[in-house]
Design an enzyme around this catalytic site. Sequence first.
Site, short mmCIF file in Angstrom:
data_model
loop_
_atom_site.label_atom_id
_atom_site.label_comp_id
_atom_site.label_asym_id
_atom_site.label_seq_id
_atom_site.Cartn_x
_atom_site.Cartn_y
_atom_site.Cartn_z
N GLY A 143 58.59 28.08 56.60
CA GLY A 143 58.36 27.73 57.78
C GLY A 143 57.03 26.93 57.95
O GLY A 143 56.06 25.77 57.01
N SER A 144 55.92 27.95 57.95
CA SER A 144 54.66 27.32 58.11
C SER A 144 53.75 27.92 56.86
O SER A 144 53.36 26.97 56.44
CB SER A 144 53.30 29.02 58.38
OG SER A 144 54.23 28.73 60.30
N THR B 223 65.47 18.02 63.50
CA THR B 223 65.32 17.29 64.42
C THR B 223 66.21 16.10 63.27
O THR B 223 66.21 15.54 62.85
CB THR B 223 64.13 16.66 64.50
OG1 THR B 223 62.93 17.46 65.35
CG2 THR B 223 64.19 15.89 66.00
N GLU C 20 51.62 13.05 62.57
CA GLU C 20 53.32 13.94 63.22
C GLU C 20 52.31 14.37 64.21
O GLU C 20 52.69 14.48 65.49
CB GLU C 20 53.90 14.94 62.25
CG GLU C 20 55.26 16.40 62.80
CD GLU C 20 55.67 16.86 61.73
OE1 GLU C 20 55.53 16.55 61.33
OE2 GLU C 20 56.36 18.03 62.72
N ARG D 161 54.50 17.25 100.09
CA ARG D 161 55.51 18.74 100.99
C ARG D 161 55.17 19.32 102.23
O ARG D 161 53.92 19.84 101.70
CB ARG D 161 55.35 19.38 99.46
CG ARG D 161 55.71 20.87 100.06
CD ARG D 161 58.23 21.24 99.76
NE ARG D 161 58.38 22.18 100.65
CZ ARG D 161 59.27 23.10 100.28
NH1 ARG D 161 60.11 22.32 100.97
NH2 ARG D 161 59.51 23.69 100.97
N GLY E 257 57.22 25.20 93.29
CA GLY E 257 57.96 26.33 94.07
C GLY E 257 59.48 26.13 93.29
O GLY E 257 59.49 25.92 92.50
C1 FAD Z 1 62.91 22.45 67.64
C2 FAD Z 1 62.82 22.21 66.55
C3 FAD Z 1 62.72 20.62 65.96
C4 FAD Z 1 61.64 20.56 64.30
N1 FAD Z 1 61.95 19.52 63.59
C5 FAD Z 1 61.52 19.68 62.24
C6 FAD Z 1 62.09 18.67 61.30
O1 FAD Z 1 62.15 17.90 62.16
N2 FAD Z 1 61.68 19.20 60.62
C7 FAD Z 1 61.64 20.16 59.55
O2 FAD Z 1 60.56 20.29 57.96
N3 FAD Z 1 60.96 21.37 60.13
C8 FAD Z 1 61.11 20.61 62.27
N4 FAD Z 1 61.15 22.26 63.03
C9 FAD Z 1 60.29 23.24 61.90
C10 FAD Z 1 58.44 23.65 62.01
O3 FAD Z 1 58.21 23.08 61.70
C11 FAD Z 1 58.67 25.37 61.72
O4 FAD Z 1 59.25 25.77 62.77
C12 FAD Z 1 57.26 25.66 62.47
O5 FAD Z 1 56.95 24.56 60.73
C13 FAD Z 1 57.12 26.71 62.39
O6 FAD Z 1 57.51 27.77 61.41
P1 FAD Z 1 58.46 28.76 61.77
O7 FAD Z 1 59.68 28.05 62.74
O8 FAD Z 1 59.15 28.50 60.08
O9 FAD Z 1 57.79 30.22 61.89
P2 FAD Z 1 56.92 31.13 60.95
O10 FAD Z 1 56.47 30.31 60.63
O11 FAD Z 1 58.23 32.29 60.81
O12 FAD Z 1 55.49 31.44 62.05
C14 FAD Z 1 56.46 32.85 62.91
C15 FAD Z 1 55.16 32.90 63.50
O13 FAD Z 1 54.14 33.68 62.88
C16 FAD Z 1 52.90 33.05 62.96
N5 FAD Z 1 52.41 32.33 61.18
C17 FAD Z 1 52.86 32.49 60.24
N6 FAD Z 1 52.09 31.72 59.03
C18 FAD Z 1 50.67 32.91 59.93
C19 FAD Z 1 49.15 32.86 59.23
N7 FAD Z 1 49.26 32.13 58.17
N8 FAD Z 1 48.28 33.75 60.43
C20 FAD Z 1 48.95 33.86 61.34
N9 FAD Z 1 50.07 33.27 62.00
C21 FAD Z 1 50.95 33.26 61.42
C22 FAD Z 1 53.66 31.19 63.86
O14 FAD Z 1 52.60 30.91 63.46
C23 FAD Z 1 54.25 32.72 63.97
O15 FAD Z 1 53.73 32.28 65.25
C24 FAD Z 1 61.37 21.80 63.73
C25 FAD Z 1 61.52 22.94 64.39
C26 FAD Z 1 62.06 23.35 66.03
C27 FAD Z 1 62.19 24.47 66.47
#
Ligand code: FAD
Length: 388
Positions: free
Chosen positions: A141-142, A168, A251, A277, A348
Site C-alpha cells: 500500500g504505502s 476504486t 491525485e 434549531r 446532535g
Molecule cells: C476506499 C479506498 C479506495 C482506494 N482506491 C484506490 C485505487 O483506486 N487505486 C489504488 O491503487 N489504491 C487505492 N486505495 C489504496 C490506498 O491508496 C491505500 O489504502 C493507501 O495507500 C495505504 O495503504 P494500505 O492501506 O496498504 O496501508 P499500509 O501501507 O499497510 O499502512 C498501514 C498504516 O501504517 C502506516 N505506515 C505505513 N508506512 C509507514 C511509514 N513508513 N512510517 C510511518 N507509518 C507508516 C500508514 O500510514 C498506515 O497508518 C484505496 C483505498 C481505500 C480504502
Amino acid sequence: MLEGNGERRPVPPFEDRHEQLRARVREFVERELAPHADAWERERFFPNSVFRRMGELGLLGLKYPHEYGGAGGDWVDEAVLCEELARCGSGGVAAGIGAHIGIATPPVWKFGSEEQKRRYLAPAIRGEKIAALAITEPDAGSDVAAIRTTATRTQSGWVLRGAKTYITNGVRADYFVLAARTRPEGGHQGLSFFIVDSDLPGVSRRPLAKLGWHASDTAEIALDDVELPADALLGEEHRGFYLIMANFQWERLLMALGAIGSMRVLVERVVERAKSRPVGGRPLVARQAIRHRIAEMATLLHAGEALTYHALRLFAAGTDAVREVTEAKLFTQRAAVRVADACLQIYGGAGYTGADGIERALRDLRLGPIGGGTDEIMREIVGRSLGL
Ligand SMILES: Cc1cc2nc3c(=O)[nH]c(=O)nc-3n(C[C@H](O)[C@H](O)[C@H](O)COP(=O)(O)OP(=O)(O)OC[C@H]3O[C@@H](n4cnc5c(N)ncnc54)[C@H](O)[C@@H]3O)c2cc1C
C-alpha cells in the site's frame, strides 16, 4: 473566495470562465446527482449512466485535448469540477468519477501511444469506457516498492500474475491502468504499467464492504495468468515508478479540492442549522460556544483553501509543487474530518441519525487521511523537503 453576499469573485488561479464552469457544474450536480445520492448509497452503487451523461456534457474530458473528444481546457477546469462534486452528497459518487478522470485516465493521456489514446482515452472521455487505477496490493500500500504482481514476457506479449486491492471503480471498470513488476529484483526499479481489459480470461473481482464511500465500488482483483498483448504496455518498460510519482501530485491535489468542497458544504449547513434549531427558547446560534465552534470550522476551511489554491496555482503553472501539494493533502484531509465531526456535534442526535447527510460526510471523509497516501507518508514527504 466566497463573499458575504454569496457571490464568488474569481481569484487566481480561477478566472471568469472557471466560475462560469463552476455554475454549470453546480447546476448539474444539484439537479442530476444530489437527488439520487441516498438511493445510490443504499444500493451500494451508482449507475454507469452517470459516466455517459457526464460524457455527453463534456465533463469527463475538461483538461484533455479536442482530438480525443476533450474540452481542450486546463487543470483548473478539472479542479473546479472536483470541488463542486462534493455537493452531490455522496463521497462514493465523487470518488468514482474522480478516479476515472483524475487518476486512471491521465497516465493514458500522458504516456499512452496514439493507438492507446484512441482505444482507451477517447471512449473514457465519452463515458463509454470506465477506467480504474490499480496500484495497491494486499502487501503493498504505502510501500509501492513492495508490489509483487508480475508481468512476464511471452512470445505474444505478457502474462500477468498477482492481486490488487482497494481499487476504486474496480467492479465496474472496463479497463485497469495497472502497475506490475517486470524485473524480478525488488524496489522501485522494474515496475511497469499496463492497460488491462477487465473482461480478459483470468481477471476476477470482488466488491469490498467499507465504512464510507458506499456508492463507490471498491474491489479486490485477482489476476490469474492473464494474457496481455504486447501493446498493453503503457509508457516505458521498467519506468512505472516515475509514472506513479507523476500521477500522485494531481491525485492529492484533487483530494484536497474535494475536502475543501465538502468542508464548504458542511459549514453552510451548520450555519443554517444553528440559526434554525431552537434550544431553550433561543436558536443555537445565540450560544457563544456554538458560534465559536463554527468560526473554528470556517477557519479550517479557509486555511485549507489557501494551502490548496496555492498548490494548485503552482501545479497549474508547471512548477514543482510536491511540498505544497503534500501539505495541502495532509492538512485538508484531517481538517475535513474535524469539520464533519464538529458539524455532527452541533446537529446532535439528528446528525447521528442521518439528517442532511452529516454522518455520511463524516464516514466518507475518514478515507481522506488514508487514501492517495496516508497522513504518515505525507509527513515523511514534507519532512524530506525540510532535509529531515
Ligand atoms: C476506499 C479506498 C479506495 C482506494 N482506491 C484506490 C485505487 O483506486 N487505486 C489504488 O491503487 N489504491 C487505492 N486505495 C489504496 C490506498 O491508496 C491505500 O489504502 C493507501 O495507500 C495505504 O495503504 P494500505 O492501506 O496498504 O496501508 P499500509 O501501507 O499497510 O499502512 C498501514 C498504516 O501504517 C502506516 N505506515 C505505513 N508506512 C509507514 C511509514 N513508513 N512510517 C510511518 N507509518 C507508516 C500508514 O500510514 C498506515 O497508518 C484505496 C483505498 C481505500 C480504502
